[in-house]
Design a protein around this motif. Structure first.
Motif, short mmCIF file in Angstrom:
data_model
loop_
_atom_site.label_atom_id
_atom_site.label_comp_id
_atom_site.label_asym_id
_atom_site.label_seq_id
_atom_site.Cartn_x
_atom_site.Cartn_y
_atom_site.Cartn_z
N CYS A 229 -3.92 12.01 -8.47
CA CYS A 229 -3.29 10.57 -8.88
C CYS A 229 -2.13 11.04 -9.85
O CYS A 229 -1.29 10.37 -9.84
CB CYS A 229 -4.52 10.08 -9.32
N LEU B 15 5.75 10.36 -0.49
CA LEU B 15 5.28 8.83 -1.05
C LEU B 15 6.38 8.48 -2.13
O LEU B 15 6.58 7.35 -1.95
CB LEU B 15 4.04 9.01 -1.61
N LEU C 83 -0.35 0.42 -10.71
CA LEU C 83 -1.00 1.40 -9.74
C LEU C 83 -2.66 0.96 -9.57
O LEU C 83 -3.27 1.17 -10.60
CB LEU C 83 -0.88 2.79 -10.08
N PHE D 21 -4.48 4.34 -2.28
CA PHE D 21 -3.79 5.55 -2.45
C PHE D 21 -4.70 6.45 -1.60
O PHE D 21 -3.98 7.68 -1.22
CB PHE D 21 -3.79 6.09 -3.93
N GLY E 200 -0.17 5.08 0.31
CA GLY E 200 -1.15 6.25 0.13
C GLY E 200 -1.07 7.22 1.00
O GLY E 200 -0.16 7.40 1.89
N ASP F 77 0.68 -1.24 -0.17
CA ASP F 77 -0.01 0.09 0.01
C ASP F 77 0.72 1.09 -0.06
O ASP F 77 1.91 1.38 0.80
CB ASP F 77 -0.96 -0.05 1.24
N MET G 127 -6.77 3.91 -8.22
CA MET G 127 -6.45 5.27 -7.73
C MET G 127 -7.66 6.07 -7.89
O MET G 127 -7.92 6.83 -7.03
CB MET G 127 -5.69 5.86 -8.79
#
Length: 418
Positions: free
Chosen positions: A229, A199, A244, A221, A159, A157, A247
């Motif tokens: 995004c 991130l 990904l 995310f 986010g 993960d 999102m």
């Protein structure tokens, strides 16, 4: 009679559904509602309702199944698919379809993948979700431990939860960070440049621990809009992530087109989409690079195989979302075996040893060196281990496949045309 001692499983044309019952297992990372469909010839089929869905989604179909020949999988599916919908609401239809495929395979003495057209592979690659931590070095070590277990594909993960407590990283209206009921475009939550940097640095540190040789996908995310995004996706491009995932909500095809065209990392979605028609706009617009259906949402075994084939026609790969018991896992394995453009299958229960013991008929552990061997036994190729299932039944629903006569006559005027 001379047939009294003969096994009549070889009479598929005379097979009839006589019952549908459920039992619910808890204690795994998810709640597993298991389905058993019984017949007049003593054979039965296993299915599973997706985590988060009520057993009622399956039980309300019982009155529409009694007396049907379970080998007529496609005809029955067309009859009941109107009672499913996207996300968890398709769980009953999907679980029933799996059980029908299990029964049909047993009746004809062939594995379920043969009923889906045969197999492209003898073993199915798996990835496992790994518990998150704000410490990227520790996250890297956790992922490396998966590699040491034999896994050749990873997911983590990445986010806005990793920005918690770091000022200047996220801009959000009051209360929006706490809600999970507002769709991404409507929250007003935005990642700042600093948040994107935090991130991206996190992923860089994980890559430093794990290396670049092994694929790592990313998920969860947060409910951020497509503009944030895009900023994040561009920053993560240099880390060569496998995809990904989710999102933004799958319904917004135009936003997925914007996102996919803005970055060089594959974009993935699909675990909440019911039936192939829901995937078509994403494929036709080439809005995603990886389709990610969950067989307990998408329509069961044959429908998910069709989704994979449709994806392949548009140059899209298919991975499978799977958060359930070994029953759902094996239904997914048969789909993966029968789908040429299949990539990898998810698993959430690698850290729960008794997950493997819920069924019999398979190697233990079921996943070995990152793969599940495709079973050659009829149907799904597994049976439940009654002792282990009973030990983990939901205390609120402690029955082990108890009779459900109250659902025998649950019907309505179902015809969609006059």
């Amino acid at each position: 009679m001379t047939t009294d001692r003969i096994n009549t499983h070889s009479r598929p044309s005379d097979l009839k559904i006589t019952d549908l019952r459920v039992a619910t297992v808890v204690g795994l990372p998810m709640r597993c509602a298991l389905i058993r469909i019984d017949t007049n010839q003593g054979i039965y089929g296993w299915g599973e309702v997706r985590d988060g869905a009520s057993e009622g989604y399956a039980l309300m179909l019982k009155g529409r199944l009694l007396g049907e020949n379970p080998c007529d999988v496609d005809r029955i599916f067309r009859k009941i698919k109107q009672f499913g919908h996207h996300a968890r609401q398709g769980g009953g239809v999907c679980g029933v379809e799996m059980a029908l495929m299990d029964l049909a395979g047993k009746a004809y003495g062939v594995p379920a993948y043969q009923l889906a057209g045969g197999k492209f592979r003898d073993q199915v690659r798996c990835y496992c979700d790994t518990p998150s931590t704000p410490d990227p070095k520790e996250m890297g070590r956790r992922l490396k431990a998966r590699v040491e277990m034999g896994f050749t594909f990873l997911k983590m993960d990445v986010g806005i939860q990793l920005c918690r407590g770091i000022s200047g990283t996220v801009s959000a209206p009051s209360g929006m960070l706490e809600t999970r009921t507002v769709m991404h475009p409507f929250t007003g939550i935005q990642l700042t440049d600093k948040g994107v940097e935090v991130l991206a640095d996190y992923v860089a540190a994980v890559r430093e621990e794990v290396g670049y040789e092994i694929p790592i996908a990313a998920d969860h995310f947060g409910h951020i809009g497509v503009e944030s995004c895009i900023k994040l996706a561009r920053a993560l491009d240099r880390h060569s992530l496998a995809w990904l995932e989710d999102m933004i909500p799958w319904q917004f095809t135009d936003q997925y087109v914007r996102l996919s065209e803005s970055c060089e990392t594959p974009i993935c979605t699909g675990e909440d989409i019911y039936l192939k028609e829901g995937f078509s706009p994403l494929f036709e617009r080439r809005a995603i690079a990886v389709a990610h259906p969950d067989p307990a949402t998408s329509g069961g075994i044959l429908e998910t195989k069709k989704i994979g084939d449709l994806a392949q026609e548009h140059g899209v790969a298919m991975a499978l979302h799977m958060a359930g018991s070994p029953i759902l896992a094996m239904a997914s394995v048969h789909i993966a075996a029968a789908t040429e453009n299949f990539m990898v299958l998810e698993n959430h229960s690698v850290d729960t040893p008794w997950w493997n013991a819920l069924v019999t008929g398979l190697p233990s552990p079921i996943i070995q060196k990152g793969y599940i061997r495709v079973p050659e036994a009829p149907g799904l190729g597994v049976d439940l281990n009654e002792e282990v299932v009973r030990a983990h039944l939901d205390p609120k629903r402690p029955g082990y496949f108890e009779p459900t006569p109250e659902w025998d006559e649950a019907r309505s005027h179902d015809r969609l045309w006059s």
